[in-house]
Design a protein around this motif. Structure first.
Motif, mmCIF file in Angstrom:
data_model
loop_
_atom_site.group_PDB
_atom_site.id
_atom_site.type_symbol
_atom_site.label_atom_id
_atom_site.label_comp_id
_atom_site.label_asym_id
_atom_site.label_seq_id
_atom_site.Cartn_x
_atom_site.Cartn_y
_atom_site.Cartn_z
ATOM 1 N N PHE A 79 -6.290 -9.266 -9.013
ATOM 2 C CA PHE A 79 -4.873 -8.914 -9.109
ATOM 3 C C PHE A 79 -4.637 -7.429 -8.841
ATOM 4 O O PHE A 79 -3.625 -7.061 -8.243
ATOM 5 N N THR A 80 -5.538 -6.563 -9.278
ATOM 6 C CA THR A 80 -5.360 -5.140 -8.987
ATOM 7 C C THR A 80 -5.560 -4.859 -7.502
ATOM 8 O O THR A 80 -4.829 -4.052 -6.909
ATOM 9 N N ALA A 81 -6.532 -5.530 -6.891
ATOM 10 C CA ALA A 81 -6.788 -5.320 -5.464
ATOM 11 C C ALA A 81 -5.613 -5.811 -4.623
ATOM 12 O O ALA A 81 -5.091 -5.080 -3.764
ATOM 13 N N VAL A 82 -5.183 -7.055 -4.871
ATOM 14 C CA VAL A 82 -4.062 -7.592 -4.097
ATOM 15 C C VAL A 82 -2.774 -6.846 -4.434
ATOM 16 O O VAL A 82 -1.915 -6.639 -3.570
ATOM 17 N N GLY A 83 -2.627 -6.413 -5.693
ATOM 18 C CA GLY A 83 -1.465 -5.612 -6.063
ATOM 19 C C GLY A 83 -1.409 -4.308 -5.291
ATOM 20 O O GLY A 83 -0.331 -3.842 -4.900
ATOM 21 N N SER A 84 -2.568 -3.711 -5.055
ATOM 22 C CA SER A 84 -2.596 -2.472 -4.254
ATOM 23 C C SER A 84 -2.165 -2.747 -2.824
ATOM 24 O O SER A 84 -1.474 -1.924 -2.204
ATOM 25 N N TYR A 85 -2.546 -3.914 -2.269
ATOM 26 C CA TYR A 85 -2.102 -4.265 -0.925
ATOM 27 C C TYR A 85 -0.585 -4.391 -0.881
ATOM 28 O O TYR A 85 0.054 -3.993 0.097
ATOM 29 N N GLY A 86 -0.006 -4.963 -1.948
ATOM 30 C CA GLY A 86 1.450 -5.068 -2.014
ATOM 31 C C GLY A 86 2.118 -3.703 -2.059
ATOM 32 O O GLY A 86 3.137 -3.474 -1.393
ATOM 33 N N ALA A 87 1.548 -2.781 -2.840
ATOM 34 C CA ALA A 87 2.108 -1.424 -2.924
ATOM 35 C C ALA A 87 1.994 -0.704 -1.579
ATOM 36 O O ALA A 87 2.935 -0.027 -1.134
ATOM 37 N N PHE A 88 0.860 -0.853 -0.911
ATOM 38 C CA PHE A 88 0.695 -0.217 0.396
ATOM 39 C C PHE A 88 1.614 -0.847 1.442
ATOM 40 O O PHE A 88 2.069 -0.170 2.370
ATOM 41 N N ALA A 89 1.866 -2.161 1.317
ATOM 42 C CA ALA A 89 2.801 -2.816 2.230
ATOM 43 C C ALA A 89 4.209 -2.276 2.028
ATOM 44 O O ALA A 89 4.957 -2.066 2.991
ATOM 45 N N LEU A 90 4.579 -2.028 0.771
ATOM 46 C CA LEU A 90 5.889 -1.433 0.491
ATOM 47 C C LEU A 90 5.968 -0.012 1.059
ATOM 48 O O LEU A 90 7.011 0.408 1.565
ATOM 49 N N ALA A 91 4.866 0.719 0.985
ATOM 50 C CA ALA A 91 4.815 2.048 1.590
ATOM 51 C C ALA A 91 4.965 1.959 3.109
ATOM 52 O O ALA A 91 5.634 2.794 3.735
ATOM 53 N N PHE A 92 4.357 0.946 3.708
ATOM 54 C CA PHE A 92 4.481 0.731 5.153
ATOM 55 C C PHE A 92 5.931 0.466 5.541
ATOM 56 O O PHE A 92 6.452 1.051 6.504
ATOM 57 N N ILE A 93 6.595 -0.405 4.782
ATOM 58 C CA ILE A 93 7.995 -0.722 5.067
ATOM 59 C C ILE A 93 8.864 0.523 4.899
ATOM 60 O O ILE A 93 9.751 0.804 5.724
ATOM 61 N N SER A 94 8.615 1.291 3.846
ATOM 62 C CA SER A 94 9.364 2.530 3.625
ATOM 63 C C SER A 94 9.138 3.513 4.769
ATOM 64 O O SER A 94 10.063 4.219 5.190
ATOM 65 N N SER A 95 7.916 3.558 5.287
ATOM 66 C CA SER A 95 7.611 4.449 6.408
ATOM 67 C C SER A 95 8.396 4.063 7.651
ATOM 68 O O SER A 95 8.941 4.924 8.349
ATOM 69 N N VAL A 96 8.449 2.767 7.930
ATOM 70 C CA VAL A 96 9.200 2.295 9.094
ATOM 71 C C VAL A 96 10.681 2.627 8.940
ATOM 72 O O VAL A 96 11.329 3.103 9.883
ATOM 73 N N LEU A 97 11.229 2.394 7.753
ATOM 74 C CA LEU A 97 12.632 2.718 7.506
ATOM 75 C C LEU A 97 12.881 4.218 7.670
ATOM 76 O O LEU A 97 13.907 4.627 8.221
ATOM 77 N N TYR A 98 11.952 5.021 7.190
ATOM 78 C CA TYR A 98 12.088 6.474 7.314
ATOM 79 C C TYR A 98 12.121 6.885 8.786
ATOM 80 O O TYR A 98 12.977 7.679 9.201
ATOM 81 N N LEU A 99 11.206 6.347 9.568
ATOM 82 C CA LEU A 99 11.128 6.708 10.981
ATOM 83 C C LEU A 99 12.376 6.254 11.734
ATOM 84 O O LEU A 99 12.887 6.970 12.602
#
Length: 219
Positions: A78-98
């Motif tokens: 759960f911590t490993a997959v949870g980190s993937y979810g957090a990084f995916a949210l960071a990816f989406i935020s990055s795209v929105l920022y750009l």
């Protein structure tokens, strides 16, 4: 069955997709950031389609050994997959920022600018998502390492697993991004671009569970 429920690619990808949508919905409920939900849906759909494609693909190679379920197994997964979810949210935020930065630079009046929060807010979401992902991934690594030492011993076999190497590289890459994001010369657009590239490492690490790893492999 005596084994941890997430033992297949379908379960793992669906869990990641569901977690990603849940994070976006939670932020929309707390902050009224509907654009995060809209931006999350394509990635969640792609993740689900990957799960279905892997489920329908013919199996090959030896079957992975499934360890007995335990509290530590659940915490590790759960911590490993949870980190993937957090990084995916960071990816989406990055795209929105750009996207938002480009439209501001071109002085466009497209309606998407009205949906995206201020650039400073998006940047803050990006950094906090990366920080959460680092904490979760580091915790998952520590728990997994301690559990592997207890179950598999101190031999070099499990230490040379490709997923462990990729996970370590991913963790170090995001730590570097987070540290550099505080510098004026790197914050903003460069941080967003680095986060997009970092997410490629995340997906490569996740795919290692399907194709390359011996005892992490999902089938």
């Amino acid at each position: 069955t005596g084994h941890f429920p997430i033992t297949g690619a379908l379960e793992a990808y669906l869990f990641l997709s569901t977690l990603l949508i849940a994070l976006a919905l939670a932020l929309d409920w707390l902050k009224r950031w509907t654009i995060l939900v809209v931006a999350t849906l394509p990635l969640a759909v792609i993740t689900t389609l990957l799960a279905l494609a892997l489920k329908l693909a013919p199996e090959g190679g030896s079957s992975p050994a499934l360890g007995a379920a335990s509290l530590w197994t659940a915490l590790h997964v759960f911590t490993a997959v949870g980190s993937y979810g957090a990084f995916a949210l960071a990816f989406i935020s990055s795209v929105l920022y750009l996207v938002a930065q480009r439209q501001l630079k071109e002085h466009t009046t497209q309606s998407v600018l009205g949906l995206i929060p201020q650039l400073e807010t998006v940047s803050r979401i990006l950094r906090r998502s990366i920080a959460a992902g680092i904490a979760l991934l580091a915790g998952g690594l520590i728990v997994g390492y301690l559990q592997a030492r207890q179950v598999l011993g101190k031999g070099p076999e499990w230490r040379n697993d490709p997923k462990i190497y990729l996970t370590t590289i991913t963790l170090l890459a995001y730590i570097a991004i987070l540290v550099l994001s505080g510098r004026p010369s790197f914050k903003g657009r460069r941080t967003a671009l680095a986060s997009v590239l970092g997410f490629l490492l995340v997906m490569t690490t996740f795919w290692a569970s399907v194709f390359w790893s011996d005892f992490h492999r999902f089938r």
